[in-house]
Write an enzyme that holds these catalytic residues in place. Sequence first.
Site, PDB file in Angstrom:
ATOM      1  N   PHE A 156      21.150 -15.291 -46.919  1.00 25.90           N
ATOM      2  CA  PHE A 156      21.049 -14.624 -45.612  1.00 25.90           C
ATOM      3  C   PHE A 156      20.035 -15.371 -44.762  1.00 25.90           C
ATOM      4  O   PHE A 156      19.049 -14.831 -44.268  1.00 25.90           O
ATOM      5  CB  PHE A 156      20.667 -13.147 -45.795  1.00 25.90           C
ATOM      6  N   LYS A 189      29.809 -35.082 -46.555  1.00 25.15           N
ATOM      7  CA  LYS A 189      30.893 -34.803 -45.600  1.00 25.15           C
ATOM      8  C   LYS A 189      31.957 -35.891 -45.636  1.00 25.15           C
ATOM      9  O   LYS A 189      33.154 -35.608 -45.502  1.00 25.15           O
ATOM     10  CB  LYS A 189      30.307 -34.651 -44.181  1.00 25.15           C
TER      11      LYS A 189
END
Length: 346
Positions: free
Chosen positions: A11, A227
């Site tokens: 979170f 990536k």
Amino acid sequence: MTEYKIALVGFGGVNRGFAQLVADRNAEWKESLGFTVKIVGVTDLFLGSIVAKDGLDAKQLVALPVEKGAFAKLPGGNAEAFNETVIKHSGADIIAEATFTNPVDGEPATTFCRWALESGIHVVTTNKGPIALHGAELKALARRNQVAFEYEGAVMSGTPVIRLARQALAGANVQGFEGILNGTSNYVLTQMKDGLTFNDAVAQAQQLGYAEADPTADVEGFDVRLKVVILANELLNARLNVSDVMCSGISNISAQDIAQASANGASWKLIGSADREADGSVRASVEARLLPNSHPLAGIVGATNAVSFNTELLGAVTVSGPGAGRIETAFALLSDIVAIHTAHGK
Ligand SMILES: NC(=O)c1ccc[n+]([C@@H]2O[C@H](COP(=O)([O-])OP(=O)(O)OC[C@H]3O[C@@H](n4cnc5c(N)ncnc54)[C@H](O)[C@@H]3O)[C@@H](O)[C@H]2O)c1
Ligand SMILES: N[C@@H](CCO)C(=O)O
């Protein structure tokens, strides 16, 4: 009307951004997307955890102070992060995994994804580690359990790249790509051009929520390497491992180098690329390159990213947009849920 029950794992910036979207836009989604979202659990190593099968107040979650064990302040909350309980037993249909990216072994996020997929729960994630390092295994696990494993936000944040290339460029024969795939390093290079020091620019990128938990990953190219592996394996059917990709970053580029490049009508950019070779193999790299200002990627500034796909039928197809940011990346989670709704929704 479909209501998706979601548990948030991690979170920090991204999942708090997602809770903000839920707080602000659930009613709009009901009309425009045909579903609503109920947050039934949250777990975070620093903040603790909470489960409420009837749903948590997203506004209250967003307002939670960033303090050790803060979930214990909410009714039913706990200062400890019961990750496994929240993932397996909160009643969630979807797990939104947004803990830190571990570029070495993808853990503990990969375990979190496994727990969810094995339990028949869809996973949406913005974490690059599990996909770059364990993508084939997790996709197979998802297929076996007839659930989705979606990760649009892992490359270029909320800017649609993976799904766009996989779906809209299917048949165009992508032969390679080159791109600016890290928001932090591009932000740092841009700010240094405007006179900021390297360290101050990195600190700003951290404050703006662009940087990795350890920004070394951004400036040394490790984040782009993940990536590049994700895009190459996804779009070029490569089977690259991280160790196959030659990698260097921007930390050795000085203010003088940048000023000199500018005076010569050029710009330093951190470029991730991959190309299919004549023998069918795929070669990939991450390195700082000096681009003439006429190059399409030279004008990409700040945390913006861009990738240019080299396709057989269309030539170059270039996409640019936000490459980092809390709300921008939270949007990627929403786009993954939309994909799940399209494929699996009632
Ligand atoms: N911020 C961006 O712009 C962006 C863009 C694309 C992808 N991502 C990726 O999304 C993920 C989340 O990014 P963020 O910016 O929210 O990071 P963040 O550092 O703000 O939040 C990560 C949260 O995960 C929690 N966490 C760490 N280990 C945990 C564990 N073992 N169990 C439970 N919680 C744990 C931390 O306490 C922290 O609150 C990262 O993997 C990042 O690489 C971020
Ligand atoms: N730290 C990453 C987040 C997006 O993956 C970046 O700056 O691009």
